[in-house]
Design an enzyme around this catalytic site. Structure first.
Site, PDB file in Angstrom:
ATOM      1  N   HIS A 367       0.809  -1.214   0.000  1.00 36.18           N
ATOM      2  CA  HIS A 367       0.000   0.000   0.000  1.00 36.18           C
ATOM      3  C   HIS A 367       0.847   1.271   0.000  1.00 36.18           C
ATOM      4  O   HIS A 367       0.546   2.253  -0.680  1.00 36.18           O
ATOM      5  CB  HIS A 367      -0.948  -0.015   1.190  1.00 36.18           C
ATOM      6  CG  HIS A 367      -2.328   0.279   0.761  1.00 36.18           C
ATOM      7  ND1 HIS A 367      -3.389  -0.555   0.985  1.00 36.18           N
ATOM      8  CD2 HIS A 367      -2.808   1.329   0.059  1.00 36.18           C
ATOM      9  CE1 HIS A 367      -4.461  -0.028   0.446  1.00 36.18           C
ATOM     10  NE2 HIS A 367      -4.137   1.110  -0.112  1.00 36.18           N
ATOM     11  N   GLU A 608     -10.038 -10.165  -9.446  1.00 42.92           N
ATOM     12  CA  GLU A 608      -8.712 -10.148  -8.837  1.00 42.92           C
ATOM     13  C   GLU A 608      -8.191 -11.545  -8.525  1.00 42.92           C
ATOM     14  O   GLU A 608      -7.039 -11.723  -8.180  1.00 42.92           O
ATOM     15  CB  GLU A 608      -8.745  -9.360  -7.521  1.00 42.92           C
ATOM     16  CG  GLU A 608      -9.221  -7.939  -7.695  1.00 42.92           C
ATOM     17  CD  GLU A 608      -9.039  -7.118  -6.444  1.00 42.92           C
ATOM     18  OE1 GLU A 608      -8.010  -6.444  -6.332  1.00 42.92           O
ATOM     19  OE2 GLU A 608      -9.941  -7.153  -5.580  1.00 42.92           O
ATOM     20  N   ASP A 632      -3.553  -7.765  -7.731  1.00 43.42           N
ATOM     21  CA  ASP A 632      -3.867  -9.013  -7.048  1.00 43.42           C
ATOM     22  C   ASP A 632      -3.951 -10.168  -8.028  1.00 43.42           C
ATOM     23  O   ASP A 632      -3.490 -11.265  -7.736  1.00 43.42           O
ATOM     24  CB  ASP A 632      -5.177  -8.884  -6.267  1.00 43.42           C
ATOM     25  CG  ASP A 632      -4.939  -8.285  -4.896  1.00 43.42           C
ATOM     26  OD1 ASP A 632      -3.975  -8.718  -4.240  1.00 43.42           O
ATOM     27  OD2 ASP A 632      -5.688  -7.381  -4.489  1.00 43.42           O
ATOM     28  N   CYS A 679      -7.912  -1.309 -13.231  1.00 49.55           N
ATOM     29  CA  CYS A 679      -7.425  -0.298 -12.286  1.00 49.55           C
ATOM     30  C   CYS A 679      -6.167  -0.768 -11.567  1.00 49.55           C
ATOM     31  O   CYS A 679      -5.766  -0.196 -10.569  1.00 49.55           O
ATOM     32  CB  CYS A 679      -8.511   0.064 -11.272  1.00 49.55           C
ATOM     33  SG  CYS A 679      -9.153  -1.350 -10.380  1.00 49.55           S
TER      34      CYS A 679
HETATM   35  C1  PEP Z   1      -5.459  -4.531  -7.610  1.00 49.75           C
HETATM   36  O1  PEP Z   1      -5.388  -5.533  -6.887  1.00 49.75           O
HETATM   37  O2  PEP Z   1      -5.001  -4.474  -8.762  1.00 49.75           O
HETATM   38  C2  PEP Z   1      -6.091  -3.304  -7.105  1.00 49.75           C
HETATM   39  C3  PEP Z   1      -6.339  -2.298  -7.903  1.00 49.75           C
HETATM   40  O3  PEP Z   1      -6.374  -3.248  -5.776  1.00 49.75           O
HETATM   41  P1  PEP Z   1      -5.279  -3.049  -4.614  1.00 49.75           P
HETATM   42  O4  PEP Z   1      -3.972  -2.770  -5.244  1.00 49.75           O
HETATM   43  O5  PEP Z   1      -5.768  -1.948  -3.749  1.00 49.75           O
HETATM   44  O6  PEP Z   1      -5.331  -4.383  -3.915  1.00 49.75           O
HETATM   45 MG    MG Z   2      -6.615  -5.635  -5.107  1.00 50.80          MG
END
Ligand code: PEP
Ligand code: MG
Length: 765
Positions: A367, A608, A632, A679
C-alpha cells in the site's frame, strides 16, 4: 546435530561486526566437526578474488593477505561451480593451488562449500584435515545447511560494515566504489537526499544510530526513564501482593534486578558516555542481550530474552515520551527510510522536503508503494540487506527505476544521477501540454483515462492531469489513518468531497478492502496466510454492520450528484456478488424510506482472483461493469506474494499467463455487453496501456502521476498498431522478453522518453 546448528547460527547472529562473525564461524565449525582447519574465503568484487578472511588451523598471518582468483585453486572452483567439492587428498586435485604462507601442505582431506546469498556466491567455507579421507555425507550435509543459514548473516554484516567504514575519513579519500543495495523498484524516478530513519514508537529495532547532542542530558533522561520503569514494576508488584505467594512475588525482584548497573543499566550508560544518544545505546545493549539469551541452551534462561525485550520497550517508551514527538530534523531534500514503510509514516517528513522513500520490507504493490506512486515519490521497497538504523543523516541516491539504493555515493555518480533528474524534469514539462488534449490514437480511437485515488490530495492532482473519472477510490485509506471505524457521517463527508470534486465525472468507490497487507490498527487480522485469508468482500459480508454503514455513506454522499459507482473487491463466487447486491439494495431502500433522494448507482465487481476470471460472464450478467485489479490477479495467478521481496523478481505483470487472463476477461465481459476496465498498476505503464487498449479495455485507471505518460503513448500510436503489437506479444513465452520488446517498440514510435531513462552504473541503462 540440529541443536549444534541452531546454536552456532544464533551465536553468530549476535556478533557485532563482520570480523567477529567470521571468527566465530570458523571457531565453532572447527569444534563441531572436530577438524584441524576451518577457514572462510570471501569474494572481493573489486579485486574479483576470494580472500582468506578468517581461519582456525592455518597461519593467522595469512588472513587478509592470501587470495585466489575465481579460476585459481579448489576454492575458486567451488565458487565458480557454486557447489561443494569434497576430496580425500586436495593436493592431487588438478586445480590445487598451493598457498605457501598458509601452511596448508600438512592437510589432505578437503571439503569446500559455497556461501550463497540471493543466488550470488559470497565466499567459500572450507574444512581440512591431515588424514586422507573423504568427509562423509552427513558432514557435507551439515556444512551445506550451515552455510545456507550463515549466508544471510554474513551478507548483513558485510553490508553494515561497508556502510560503517564509509564513515572513515580515510575511506573517503580512497577511490570509492559505489556500493548499492538491491530492492524492488516501487515508484519510478530518481532522488538524491539525506536519510531520515522512521522510528516507530516503542519499537527497539527501528531506533536509529545518532550521536548524543548532550551526553549529560541523555544520561539524565535515561536514568529518569529507568526510574519510571522501576516505579511501574513496584506498583504492579504491590497491587498483586496479597494475591501472590512470596516466591511468586520474588519474581518482581528478579525483574527489577535486571535493570541494575551490573545488568542492563551499566552497559547502556557506558555507551551513552561513549557518545551515543540514549535510545540508540538502549537498542544496542538490549538487542544484544536478547540475542545472547535466545541462544542459551537452558529453556529458563532463554525465556529471559522476552523479559529483557519487555524492559527495553518500557524504557524506550519513557525515553520517547520525555523526548516528545520524534524531533525529525529534515534536510531540504530528505529520503525517508523505514523498516516497514506504512502510509501513515509519509507524514513524518514535511511534504515539500520528502523526495524519496526506502523500505526494508514490502514490495512494489504494498500500500505504501501505491501511495508513493500516487504522489510521485521515487521509492525502493524490499531492500532486505539494508542496515537502515545506521543510515541517519547519510546521503543516498534512490533509483526508483532499477530498485537500487546507493549509500554515500561518489561525486561522479551523484553528477550522473543529477543529469537523470534534469532529463526527467524536461520530459515532465513536455507532457504538461497534454492536459486538455484527448487520449486519442492516431486513427481516432478514444481511450478514457481515469485515476486511482485514496487521499484528498489526489483529487486536485488528478484534475490537473486531465483525468476523466475515478476508476478506483481506495476507501480503506481514510479507515487506516484513524483509531477506530469512521462513523457514517465522517465517511459521508470524505466521500462527498471526492464525488463533488469530480462531478459530473464518474467516481468508482470500492467497498472496504482490508485484510491481506492492509491492516487497520483497531481491527487486527492475524493469519498465517493473509492474502489467502479473510480479506475484501469476505470481511465485509461477515460484518454487515460495517458494509451497510459504508454503503449508506456512499449513497448519501452521492445525493444530487449521481456520479457514484460502487465496486466490490476480491469476489470469488456468484453468491458473494448476489449477497452484496442485496445489501446495497437494502441500504438504498432504507435511505429512500428515510427521505433521501438517492439513485441506484452502477455496481461492479473487481476481477482479482483466478476463480473470478473463469466466472466473469456470470458476474457480468449480475452487475453493471467489471474492473480488473491486476495487482492481485498477478499475485494469485503466479502464486507470488506481492509484498514478499524474496520473490519480487517473479512478480511479472507481463507474464504470458497474466496477459492471457486479461485478454480472456475483456473478451468474455464484452460478450455480455458490459463495460470492462482495469485499475491495476499495469494500466499505468505506457507499454501495458497499449496492450490493454488493444485487448478491448474500455477504461484505463491509474495513478495520476503516470497519466500524462500513458496519454502520450496512446496519442503516439494507432489502434491497429497496438493490436498487432498485442498479437506479437501473445506469441512470446517470457515476461522479460515481452518487457524488452515493448520498450523497443516505444522507442521505434519515437516515445523512448516514456520508457525509463538511461541510468548510470547499469549495463542495460
Ligand atoms: C489490484 O489488486 O489491482 C487493485 C487495484 O487493488 P489493490 O492494489 O488496492 O489491492
Ligand atoms: Mg486488489
Amino acid at each position: 546435530m540440529l541443536s549444534v546448528l541452531r546454536k552456532i547460527v544464533q551465536e553468530v547472529s549476535t556478533a557485532p561486526d563482520l570480523d567477529s562473525v567470521l571468527d566465530l564461524i570458523v571457531r565453532r565449525i572447527q569444534q563441531a566437526m572436530k577438524t584441524q582447519v576451518c577457514s572462510i574465503f570471501l569474494f572481493d568484487p573489486v579485486r574479483q578474488r576470494y580472500v582468506l578472511r578468517a581461519t582456525q588451523g592455518l597461519n593467522q598471518e595469512a588472513v587478509g593477505k592470501v587470495s585466489l582468483s575465481s579460476t585459481e585453486g579448489i576454492v575458486g572452483q567451488v565458487g565458480q561451480r557454486a557447489e561443494p567439492i569434497n576430496l580425500e587428498d586436495a593436493s592431487r586435485h588438478p586445480a590445487f593451488h598451493y598457498l605457501k604462507s598458509t601452511g596448508e601442505e600438512r592437510f589432505h582431506a578437503f571439503l569446500g562449500v559455497p556461501i550463497i546469498h540471493h543466488r550470488s556466491v559470497l565466499g567459500v567455507l572450507v574444512v581440512q584435515q591431515m588424514e586422507h579421507r573423504r568427509f562423509d555425507e552427513s558432514e557435507e550435509a551439515f556444512m551445506v545447511t550451515l552455510s545456507a543459514q550463515l549466508a544471510g548473516i554474513i551478507a548483513h554484516a558485510e553490508a553494515t560494515g561497508s556502510v560503517n567504514s564509509e564513515q572513515h575519513p580515510q575511506a573517503k579519500a580512497k577511490p570509492q566504489r559505489d556500493r548499492h543495495f538491491n530492492g524492488v523498484a516501487a515508484a519510478s524516478g530518481v532522488a538524491i537526499g539525506t536519510v531520515v530513519v522512521a522510528t516507530l514508537a516503542a519499537e527497539l529495532e527501528t531506533v536509529a544510530d545518532k550521536p548524543a547532542k548532550d551526553v549529560q542530558q541523555e544520561l539524565d533522561a535515561f536514568k529518569a526513564a529507568l526510574e519510571s520503569v522501576r516505579d511501574d514494576i513496584r506498583t504492579v508488584s504491590n497491587s498483586l501482593a496479597r494475591r501472590l505467594r512470596s516466591d511468586e512475588q520474588a519474581l518482581f525482584d528478579v525483574y527489577l534486578r535486571m535493570l541494575d548497573d551490573q545488568a542492563l543499566a551499566g552497559e547502556i550508560e557506558e555507551r551513552i558516555r561513549a557518545g551515543s544518544w540514549a535510545q540508540g545505546a538502549l537498542r544496542e545493549v538490549v538487542l544484544t542481550q536478547v540475542r545472547q539469551f535466545n541462544s542459551m541452551e537452558d529453556a529458563y534462561l532463554r525465556e529471559r530474552a522476552s523479559d529483557i525485550r519487555d524492559l527495553g520497550r518500557r524504557i524506550l517508551g519513557y525515553l520517547q515520551e520525555s523526548a516528545g514527538p520524534p524531533e525529525v530534523e529534515c534536510a531540504e531534500e530528505s529520503i525517508l527510510v523505514a523498516d516497514e514503510l506504512s502510509p501513515a509514516m509519509l507524514g513524518l517528513v514535511p511534504e515539500d522536503k520528502l523526495v524519496g522513500l526506502v523500505s526494508v520490507s514490502g514490495s512494489g504493490t504494498s500500500h505504501a508503494a501505491i501511495m508513493a506512486r500516487a504522489v510521485g515519490i521515487p521509492t525502493v521497497m524490499g531492500v532486505v540487506d539494508l542496515p537502515f538504523t545506521r543510515l541517519e543523516g547519510r546521503q543516498v541516491i534512490v533509483d526508483g527505476y532499477s530498485g537500487r539504493v546507493y549509500v554515500n555515493p561518489s561525486e561522479q555518480l551523484l553528477e550522473a544521477f543529477r543529469e537523470v533528474i534534469r532529463e526527467e524534469r524536461a520530459v515532465a514539462a513536455g507532457l504538461e501540454g497534454l492536459r486538455d488534449l484527448p487520449a486519442e490514437t492516431t486513427d481516432g480511437y478514444r481511450m478514457p483515462l481515469w485515476v486511482n485515488t485514496g487521499l484528498v490530495a489526489d483529487v486536485s492532482r488528478s484534475l490537473q492531469r486531465g483525468a476523466e473519472g475515478i476508476g478506483l477510490y481506495r476507501t480503506e485509506i481514510p479507515f487506516m489513518i484513524r483509531d477506530f471505524f469512521p462513523s457514517e457521517h465522517e465517511q459521508l463527508q470524505s466521500y462527498r468531497s471526492q464525488l463533488e470534486a469530480f462531478a459530473p465525472r464518474p467516481v468508482t468507490m470500492r467497498t472496504l478492502d482490508i485484510g491481506g497487507d492492509k491492516a487497520l490498527p483497531y481491527f487486527p487480522i492475524e493469519e498465517d496466510n493473509p492474502f489467502l485469508g479473510w480479506r475484501g468482500i469476505r470481511v465485509t459480508l461477515d460484518h454487515p454492520e460495517i458494509f451497510l454503514v459504508q454503503v449508506r455513506a456512499m449513497l448519501r454522499a452521492s445525493e444530487g450528484l449521481n456520479n457514484l459507482r460502487i465496486m466490490l473487491p476480491m469476489v470469488t463466487s456468484v453468491h458473494e456478488v448476489e449477497e452484496a447486491l442485496r445489501q446495497i439494495d437494502r441500504a438504498l431502500s432504507e435511505l429512500q424510506d428515510e427521505g433521501y433522494e438517492v439513485q441506484r448507482p452502477l455496481v461492479g465487481v473487481m476481477v482479482e482472483v483466478p476463480a473470478a476470471v473463469y466466472q466473469v460472464r456470470r458476474f457480468a450478467r449480475l452487475v453493471d461493469f467489471v474492473s480488473v485489479g491486476s495487482n492481485d490477479l498477478t499475485q494469485y495467478i503466479l502464486a507470488v506474494d506481492r509484498n514478499n521481496p524474496r520473490v519480487a523478481g517473479l512478480y511479472a505483470a507481463y507474464h504470458p499467463a497474466v496477459l492471457r487472463a486479461l485478454q480472456y476477461i475483456a473478451r468474455e465481459t464484452r460478450k455480455e455487453g458490459k463495460p470492462v476496465s482495469i485499475c491495476g498498476e499495469m494500466a499505468a505503464d505506457p507499454g501495458g496501456a497499449l496492450l490493454l487498449m488493444a485487448m478491448g479495455y474500455e477504461v484505463l485507471s491509474m495513478n495520476a502521476n503516470n497519466l500524462p505518460r500513458v496519454k502520450s503513448a496512446i496519442r503516439g500510436v494507432s489502434l491497429a498498431r497496438a493490436q498487432s503489437l498485442l498479437s506479437r506479444v501473445l506469441r512470446m513465452d517470457d515476461a522479460e522478453e515481452i518487457h524488452q520488446y515493448l520498450r523497443q517498440v516505444l522507442k521505434q514510435l519515437g516515445l523512448g522518453q516514456l520508457t525509463r531513462p538511461r541510468l548510470p552504473n547499469q549495463p542495460s541503462g
